[in-house]
Every structure is written in C-alpha cells, then in structure tokens.
Design an enzyme around this catalytic site. Structure first.
Site, PDB file in Angstrom:
ATOM      1  N   CYS A   1       5.699  -7.026 -17.049  1.00 15.96           N
ATOM      2  CA  CYS A   1       6.687  -8.070 -17.303  1.00 15.96           C
ATOM      3  C   CYS A   1       8.147  -7.645 -17.171  1.00 15.96           C
ATOM      4  O   CYS A   1       8.451  -6.532 -16.810  1.00 15.96           O
ATOM      5  CB  CYS A   1       6.473  -8.682 -18.660  1.00 15.96           C
ATOM      6  SG  CYS A   1       4.884  -8.396 -19.380  1.00 15.96           S
TER       7      CYS A   1
ATOM      8  N   ARG B   1       8.194 -10.140 -11.715  1.00 16.99           N
ATOM      9  CA  ARG B   1       7.454  -9.128 -12.467  1.00 16.99           C
ATOM     10  C   ARG B   1       6.249  -9.723 -13.199  1.00 16.99           C
ATOM     11  O   ARG B   1       5.455  -8.989 -13.774  1.00 16.99           O
ATOM     12  CB  ARG B   1       8.382  -8.457 -13.479  1.00 16.99           C
ATOM     13  CG  ARG B   1       9.564  -7.762 -12.841  1.00 16.99           C
ATOM     14  CD  ARG B   1      10.493  -7.224 -13.899  1.00 16.99           C
ATOM     15  NE  ARG B   1       9.967  -6.021 -14.500  1.00 16.99           N
ATOM     16  CZ  ARG B   1      10.274  -4.798 -14.129  1.00 16.99           C
ATOM     17  NH1 ARG B   1      11.123  -4.600 -13.141  1.00 16.99           N
ATOM     18  NH2 ARG B   1       9.769  -3.751 -14.723  1.00 16.99           N
TER      19      ARG B   1
ATOM     20  N   TRP C   1       3.230 -10.676 -17.808  1.00 15.96           N
ATOM     21  CA  TRP C   1       2.022 -10.545 -16.977  1.00 15.96           C
ATOM     22  C   TRP C   1       0.992  -9.939 -17.910  1.00 15.96           C
ATOM     23  O   TRP C   1       1.089  -8.769 -18.281  1.00 15.96           O
ATOM     24  CB  TRP C   1       2.306  -9.636 -15.788  1.00 15.96           C
ATOM     25  CG  TRP C   1       1.261  -9.706 -14.719  1.00 15.96           C
ATOM     26  CD1 TRP C   1       1.144 -10.673 -13.760  1.00 15.96           C
ATOM     27  CD2 TRP C   1       0.197  -8.774 -14.500  1.00 15.96           C
ATOM     28  NE1 TRP C   1       0.064 -10.398 -12.957  1.00 15.96           N
ATOM     29  CE2 TRP C   1      -0.540  -9.232 -13.385  1.00 15.96           C
ATOM     30  CE3 TRP C   1      -0.222  -7.609 -15.116  1.00 15.96           C
ATOM     31  CZ2 TRP C   1      -1.652  -8.579 -12.889  1.00 15.96           C
ATOM     32  CZ3 TRP C   1      -1.337  -6.951 -14.620  1.00 15.96           C
ATOM     33  CH2 TRP C   1      -2.040  -7.433 -13.515  1.00 15.96           C
TER      34      TRP C   1
ATOM     35  N   ASN D   1       7.946  -4.393 -22.591  1.00 16.57           N
ATOM     36  CA  ASN D   1       7.201  -4.122 -21.357  1.00 16.57           C
ATOM     37  C   ASN D   1       6.453  -2.825 -21.578  1.00 16.57           C
ATOM     38  O   ASN D   1       7.075  -1.837 -21.954  1.00 16.57           O
ATOM     39  CB  ASN D   1       8.129  -3.867 -20.163  1.00 16.57           C
ATOM     40  CG  ASN D   1       8.983  -5.029 -19.846  1.00 16.57           C
ATOM     41  OD1 ASN D   1       8.682  -6.141 -20.229  1.00 16.57           O
ATOM     42  ND2 ASN D   1      10.064  -4.764 -19.150  1.00 16.57           N
ATOM     43  N   GLY D   2       5.156  -2.816 -21.310  1.00 13.88           N
ATOM     44  CA  GLY D   2       4.416  -1.568 -21.471  1.00 13.88           C
ATOM     45  C   GLY D   2       3.170  -1.779 -22.288  1.00 13.88           C
ATOM     46  O   GLY D   2       2.732  -2.911 -22.494  1.00 13.88           O
TER      47      GLY D   2
ATOM     48  N   GLU E   1      -4.060  -5.616   7.082  1.00  8.72           N
ATOM     49  CA  GLU E   1      -2.930  -6.387   6.549  1.00  8.72           C
ATOM     50  C   GLU E   1      -3.169  -7.893   6.751  1.00  8.72           C
ATOM     51  O   GLU E   1      -2.883  -8.695   5.861  1.00  8.72           O
ATOM     52  CB  GLU E   1      -1.631  -5.916   7.235  1.00  8.72           C
ATOM     53  CG  GLU E   1      -0.369  -6.662   6.869  1.00  8.72           C
ATOM     54  CD  GLU E   1      -0.008  -6.656   5.386  1.00  8.72           C
ATOM     55  OE1 GLU E   1      -0.646  -5.952   4.606  1.00  8.72           O
ATOM     56  OE2 GLU E   1       0.915  -7.405   5.021  1.00  8.72           O
TER      57      GLU E   1
ATOM     58  N   LYS F   1      -3.376 -10.632   3.718  1.00 10.04           N
ATOM     59  CA  LYS F   1      -2.512 -11.824   3.651  1.00 10.04           C
ATOM     60  C   LYS F   1      -3.349 -13.074   3.434  1.00 10.04           C
ATOM     61  O   LYS F   1      -3.014 -13.913   2.614  1.00 10.04           O
ATOM     62  CB  LYS F   1      -1.697 -11.996   4.947  1.00 10.04           C
ATOM     63  CG  LYS F   1      -0.548 -11.057   5.186  1.00 10.04           C
ATOM     64  CD  LYS F   1       0.643 -11.278   4.307  1.00 10.04           C
ATOM     65  CE  LYS F   1       0.597 -10.397   3.090  1.00 10.04           C
ATOM     66  NZ  LYS F   1       1.236  -9.114   3.175  1.00 10.04           N
TER      67      LYS F   1
ATOM     68  N   GLU G   1      -4.896 -13.164  -0.206  1.00  9.72           N
ATOM     69  CA  GLU G   1      -3.983 -13.371  -1.339  1.00  9.72           C
ATOM     70  C   GLU G   1      -3.347 -14.757  -1.333  1.00  9.72           C
ATOM     71  O   GLU G   1      -3.016 -15.290  -2.381  1.00  9.72           O
ATOM     72  CB  GLU G   1      -2.935 -12.255  -1.464  1.00  9.72           C
ATOM     73  CG  GLU G   1      -1.831 -12.220  -0.453  1.00  9.72           C
ATOM     74  CD  GLU G   1      -0.803 -11.122  -0.757  1.00  9.72           C
ATOM     75  OE1 GLU G   1      -0.241 -10.577   0.210  1.00  9.72           O
ATOM     76  OE2 GLU G   1      -0.555 -10.827  -1.940  1.00  9.72           O
TER      77      GLU G   1
ATOM     78  N   HIS H   1     -22.258  -0.400  12.054  1.00  8.34           N
ATOM     79  CA  HIS H   1     -22.787   0.467  10.991  1.00  8.34           C
ATOM     80  C   HIS H   1     -23.002  -0.308   9.695  1.00  8.34           C
ATOM     81  O   HIS H   1     -23.082   0.297   8.624  1.00  8.34           O
ATOM     82  CB  HIS H   1     -21.855   1.659  10.784  1.00  8.34           C
ATOM     83  CG  HIS H   1     -21.721   2.495  12.018  1.00  8.34           C
ATOM     84  ND1 HIS H   1     -22.753   3.262  12.496  1.00  8.34           N
ATOM     85  CD2 HIS H   1     -20.694   2.632  12.900  1.00  8.34           C
ATOM     86  CE1 HIS H   1     -22.368   3.860  13.623  1.00  8.34           C
ATOM     87  NE2 HIS H   1     -21.122   3.486  13.886  1.00  8.34           N
TER      88      HIS H   1
ATOM     89  N   LYS I   1       5.026 -10.242  -7.892  1.00 11.35           N
ATOM     90  CA  LYS I   1       5.716  -9.620  -6.765  1.00 11.35           C
ATOM     91  C   LYS I   1       5.794  -8.108  -6.949  1.00 11.35           C
ATOM     92  O   LYS I   1       5.649  -7.345  -6.009  1.00 11.35           O
ATOM     93  CB  LYS I   1       7.123 -10.227  -6.627  1.00 11.35           C
ATOM     94  CG  LYS I   1       7.948  -9.661  -5.467  1.00 11.35           C
ATOM     95  CD  LYS I   1       7.336 -10.024  -4.132  1.00 11.35           C
ATOM     96  CE  LYS I   1       8.075  -9.406  -2.967  1.00 11.35           C
ATOM     97  NZ  LYS I   1       7.225  -9.370  -1.748  1.00 11.35           N
TER      98      LYS I   1
HETATM   99  C1  AGP Z   1       1.581  -7.741  -0.436  1.00 18.29           C
HETATM  100  O1  AGP Z   1       1.458  -8.960   0.190  1.00 18.29           O
HETATM  101  C2  AGP Z   1       1.190  -7.653  -1.801  1.00 18.29           C
HETATM  102  N1  AGP Z   1       1.609  -8.714  -2.592  1.00 18.29           N
HETATM  103  C3  AGP Z   1       1.076  -6.285  -2.470  1.00 18.29           C
HETATM  104  O2  AGP Z   1      -0.030  -5.692  -1.869  1.00 18.29           O
HETATM  105  C4  AGP Z   1       2.262  -5.298  -2.434  1.00 18.29           C
HETATM  106  O3  AGP Z   1       2.509  -4.888  -1.136  1.00 18.29           O
HETATM  107  C5  AGP Z   1       1.933  -4.109  -3.342  1.00 18.29           C
HETATM  108  O4  AGP Z   1       1.762  -4.569  -4.648  1.00 18.29           O
HETATM  109  C6  AGP Z   1       2.973  -3.016  -3.304  1.00 18.29           C
HETATM  110  O5  AGP Z   1       4.222  -3.473  -3.711  1.00 18.29           O
HETATM  111  P1  AGP Z   1       5.527  -2.629  -3.430  1.00 18.29           P
HETATM  112  O6  AGP Z   1       5.725  -2.573  -1.956  1.00 18.29           O
HETATM  113  O7  AGP Z   1       6.624  -3.366  -4.136  1.00 18.29           O
HETATM  114  O8  AGP Z   1       5.289  -1.255  -4.002  1.00 18.29           O
END
Ligand code: AGP
Length: 619
Positions: free
Chosen positions: A15, A40, A87, A111-112, A491, A495, A498, A514, A614
């Site tokens: 958070c 966060r 969070w 936070n923590g 990647e 995408k 998520e 395999h 994020k």
């Molecule tokens: C990417 O689309 C993600 N939301 C996630 O994987 C992100 O890249 C990852 O959490 C790492 O974040 P950072 O680059 O801020 O360290």
C-alpha cells in the site's frame, strides 16, 4: 552478510501512505495524493484527521473514488491528517480492515507486515485493549497507546518500534498533539517533503510531487517528527540525526489521458515518442556512439551479467539475454527476482547484476538488489522512476526515460526497458571488442529508424479489433515464438491474461511437441510469432504442427517480398521490417493491442485489472 531470515523480512510492504501537517484543511489534498498512490494498491482507502481535539476516521472499501464519494470525507475538517491506500495481506479488503486504524489517542497508517502481531495482540488484550480489525497494524496503535501511558512521544515511538518484528513504513497522529505527525521506516520506503508552513510524509516522492520537490528519504531504523515549520529525525535509539534535503529534478509531470479512453491506449500510442526520447538520451549521433557516462566498472572487470526482474520486467531480461549473447562474449543469466532472493546464489565479483523495474519499488526486485549489495556485488538499475528505491540503492542507474506509466499493464515501459538493455549490450559488445565498430554503427543507424517503424506498425488496428473477440470466447490460447520472439510470446500471453482474465500461455514454439501440443484442439486460437529471422523456417514448421491439430493460427510476421508458404493460416498480421535485433520491438505492438481490445470488448477495467497493483510493493 544478512541471514536468510533477515532477508526474508526485508522490504515487505503493502500500500501507500500520506501525511500532511498544515495550517489549511488537509482532507482534499490527502485525497488527491491517495489517487496518486493508488498504483500501490486499490482494495480500500481511508483518511484520519484531527479536529476539535478528536481523531476522525473515514474509510471505504474499493477505489479512492469510493472514498471521495463518501459524504463524510467531504465534511472532514482538520489541518493535520494521514491517509492510506491498501493492498490486502492480513484480513479481507473491507472498510473495517482499511487504514487508518485508531484508538482514542492514536491513529496509524502502515505499509508492511508485523510478523509478531499475534504475540503482541495477546499481550495487549491482556492489558485490556480492544481490537476492531483483522489486521496486524492494529497492534501498533495499541502498543503506542500503551507506551504513551509512561513515556513521552519520542520514547514511546522508540519503544514501540523496538517491539515490532517485520517491516513497516508508518504515519502516526496523536489526539493530544495538534502539530505533530510521526513517520517511521524499517524495510518499506518513506519520504518527508517540505512546503511553505506545512510539511508532508509519503510512501514515495511521486505522491508528494504536486506539493513539493524538496524531499528527505528515511533510512531503515529511522523515524521523524513532522511539525508545520520543521522536521526532526531520529535513529533507532531515539538520538537526533541530521538528514540531507534533496531537490528533485523536475516539478510534477502533468499526465492525463487526453483524448484516449484509457491510459493504456495512450501509453501504447506514445511508444514512438518514448523510444525517440530514449534514443536521444543515449545515442551520440555526431560520434556514432552510445553515451553511458560514468559507468563505474572497466570492461575487463566484468565477465558475466545476471539480469533480474518480475513480470514484464523479467521478460525484458529474457529478451536482453538473446542480445547480450549475440553481441557480447559475456555469460548471461536471467532470474525472476522472487526466486533469486531465496536461492543459494554463487555471487561472483566479475558479474554485473542488472535490476530491471518500471516502478523501481517492486519488493522482490529490491530484495534481490539488497542481497547483491550485502554481498558486495556490482549493481545496475534499469528503471523508469529515477527517485525510486531501486534507483537510489543501485551502484549505477540507466533510466528508461519513458515518462509516467499509469496503466497497470506495462506497455511503453517494456519497450523502454528493452531499448536500454539493447543499447547496453551493444555498448558492452563494443567495449569488449566483441563486435566491430562498423557493425555497431550500422546497428545504431537502424535503431534510429525504430520509432518511425513502431509508428507505422501501430496503424494495424482494425484487424486486431476483430480478431480479439475469438481470444475472449476461447477456453484458452497459446503464444509461440523461437529465439528473439520467445520472450515476446511470453509478454503477449501475460498482457492477455492480466487484462482479459482468459488463460493464455507463452511457449517456445519448438517445445510444443514435448507436451503442450496435447492442449491444441479444434478452433483454439494460437498466436505464432514468426518474423523473417534465423528461426523463421523452424517456427513455420511448428506453426504447421498446430494448424494440423485444428488450431486457429494468428501469424505475426514482418513484411517481406516472399509470401509465407503455408496453408490454413486463420489470420496474418505483418509488422514493418528491420534488422533481426529490432524485430521484437515491432512484434510487441499487435500483442499489446490484442490484449487491449479483448479487455475493451469485455468491458473490463483496463487501467486497473482485478487483483493487481501497478507497483507490487509486497513480497
Ligand atoms: C506488467 O504488465 C505487470 N503489471 C507486471 O508484471 C510488472 O511488470 C511487474 O510487477 C514488475 O513491475 P516493475 O517493472 O515496476 O518492477
């Protein structure tokens, strides 16, 4: 060297927190800062202020928007207050567990994770304290309240902090102290900001930037007392210490959606500009060189590189492995930060450890960096946020210069990261004479053309919109690639999952037989990345294997005069053409759009997908 247990405890955070001590009412400003901190976490949010000698608390489940709509917030008075976005880790994400947590005398945002909260709670319940939530944070509130019975503010904080095991950044206000916020840090980041007749506390400088560019970062074990006109800092023994005030490079960057529906859409379209910025920052056109000034190590001091990150940043590391192996004679390892930090690593003095992170605050990546630092390793950060913890604590920093990224799904930061890693591999290749100056100059020439090619590739829009429906309707999908295209396949799958919440799996095309080939059934959408590179023919064969088993193949290749020789391809998208090194940049574009349009069709929250944040500041 820290013990494994200490490392586990290090940097576990959740958070975002904010505190303001001012002459003016603070609730609206706290609310605005919470919006900035939402990256966060966005499970719940809350504010506490002091007014008429009482602590007022308002909390809401869900986004900061919900808190803003709460009529009690509109009415909140008080010129001193703290706020929090959560969070959830301990306890459900509801308004009872939302922070701040308060007793009659004390209110705390945290936070923590407090690891000995069960024991402390038992002790405090024995003393007659009543608990309202399921959180570990509430023990801090009652511990301070208990300690205040016999100690002054500074001593009660010192005593409380010494009783806590785990990690924390704290913001604390007191019923009887109308001009005082306490901040404390162990493991989780915390900054103090300075304004005219008011001072602030925040999880990071980003939350404080709209108010000030003068910042002091607390180190582990330190706490501070924030008054309106000055701030005092203390070490863990309660001894006063002096701290530097840093002036941040720029005032707040204005970043809004403009005419776009979502930040993600804007961030995808911005990529030609952000790549151009990155190229302009590093490439010295007049000398045909890449400027990496003040790199602290000589080329003969490094014989291997280990690249570490999480999620998309990990994919950037995987991508870089191919370039480092192609362009340098270094040994290359790639690691997921959450795995690296707990393994028995063989640290080697001649290894360069590169930490890749958009936010620079990812807990696992920071812990991996911390571990390398404790072992005296060479550390380099590739980050977007240059004031971040990872940037500040690394031996050397390579900023990606792509500007604020708001969408939780990383897009422009991914291309920014791989751009820097590509340039770093080129530069190291030249330093070590692994590639000729002529090859280096030719590659630079191509690189300068990249933003234009990305711009053209961005025009392939309509087709992807139509195709995206098929991915939404399917049980699952696969993304296949070989060589340079394999990290991009991973990647692309990340995408899609998520954003659209549909299962998608990235796989090396050559591995299908395999095991995963068993998954292929009639009508299953499969994305095959087959640019005209060294792997092209092999990948086309793998594509035919999945087509033969009924897959609906979306082939993504680059434009060429030669037709693709294969029957029964469902759809084909052609990106622009460039040298093999740079094709991964172009292949990424349709995959970003595919995920975007799939989520758009489903009506999902594109910039804030469910269950995610994020910046993952929790382990
Ligand atoms: C990417 O689309 C993600 N939301 C996630 O994987 C992100 O890249 C990852 O959490 C790492 O974040 P950072 O680059 O801020 O360290």
């Amino acid at each position: 060297v820290r013990s494994r247990r200490q490392r586990q405890m290090c940097i576990r955070d959740r958070c975002g927190i904010i505190g303001i001590n001012s002459n003016k009412p603070v609730s609206a400003t706290i609310l605005n800062s919470l919006k900035k901190l939402e990256y966060r976490g966005y499970d719940s949010a809350g504010i506490a202020t002091l007014s008429s000698g009482l602590i007022n608390e308002v909390k809401s489940e869900g986004r900061v928007d919900n808190l803003e709509k709460n009529s009690l917030v509109q009415k909140m008075e008080g010129t001193i207050g703290i706020g929090h976005v959560r969070w959830a880790t301990h306890g459900l994400p509801n308004s009872i567990n939302a922070h701040p947590h308060s007793s009659q005398n004390v209110s705390v945002v945290h936070n923590g994770i407090i690891e000995n909260s069960t024991l402390l709670k038992k002790f405090l319940v024995g003393k007659g304290h009543k608990f309202k939530s399921q959180t570990d944070t509430e023990v801090i509130v009652h511990l301070i309240t208990e300690n205040l019975k016999t100690e002054n503010i500074v001593n009660s904080i010192k005593k409380t902090l010494k009783s806590l095991h785990g990690s924390f950044a704290l913001g604390i206000i007191f019923k009887d102290q109308p001009d005082l916020i306490v901040g404390a840090r162990r493991g989780s980041p915390l900054a103090v900001g300075y304004g005219p007749n008011e001072n602030y506390l925040g999880s990071d400088s980003y939350a404080l930037k709209s108010m000030t560019n003068k910042i002091t970062y607390l180190n582990d074990g330190e706490f501070c007392v924030i008054k309106k006109d000055h701030v005092e800092f203390f070490n863990e023994d309660g001894v006063k210490i002096n701290k530097k005030v840093l002036e941040l490079s720029s005032s707040e960057e204005k970043y809004d959606k403009g005419d776009y529906k979502h930040f993600m859409a804007k961030e995808i379209e911005e990529q030609p500009i952000t790549l151009k910025n990155g190229i302009n920052e590093y490439i010295d056109t007049s000398n045909n060189d890449i400027n990496i000034y003040n790199f602290p190590w000589k080329s003969n001091e490094i014989s291997s590189v280990t690249l570490i990150g999480c999620g998309t940043a990990y994919h950037s590391c995987l991508m870089a492995k191919y370039w480092f192996e192609e362009l340098t004679s270094l040994d290359v390892n790639v690691d997921i930060a959450s795995e690296f930090r707990y393994r028995k690593n063989r640290f080697k003095k001649d290894t360069l450890y590169v930490f890749v992170s958009q936010s620079g605050e990812t807990a696992d990546t920071y812990a991996a960096l911390d571990l390398c630092k404790q072992n005296g390793m060479k550390t380099c950060a590739v980050v977007n946020v240059i004031e971040s913890s990872i940037a500040r604590d690394s031996g050397f920093v390579l900023p990606i210069h792509c500007g604020t990224e708001i969408g939780v799904a990383s897009t422009k930061a991914f291309l920014g990261q791989i751009l820097i890693l590509y340039m770093l591999s080129l530069k190291i290749g030249l330093w070590r004479n692994d590639i000729s100056k002529e090859a280096f100059v030719n590659k630079l020439k191509d690189l300068k053309e990249l933003p234009k090619l990305v711009e053209k590739t961005l025009l392939t829009d309509n087709k992807i919109q139509t195709i995206s429906g098929t991915f939404n309707e399917a049980k699952g999908s696969m993304f296949l690639g070989r060589g340079f295209s394999y990290p991009i396949a991973l990647e692309g799958a990340l995408k899609l999952k998520e954003l659209s919440y549909v299962h998608a799996e990235g796989y090396p095309a050559g591995e299908m037989k395999h095991g995963p080939l068993a998954l292929i059934e009639e009508g299953m959408p499969v994305v095959v990345l087959a640019p005209r590179d060294n792997y092209y023919k092999k990948t086309i064969s793998n594509m035919q294997e999945v087509i033969a088993r009924g897959a609906k193949v979306l082939l993504i290749t680059n434009k060429s005069k030669d037709e693709v020789v294969s029957e029964n391809i469902w759809e084909k998208i052609e990106v622009e053409s460039t040298n093999e090194d740079l094709l991964p940049f172009l292949l990424t574009i349709p995959l970003q759009k595919l995920a975007y349009y799939s989520a758009l069709k489903k009506g999902y929250d594109i910039d804030k997908p469910r269950n995610l944040a994020k910046s993952v500041t929790v382990e």
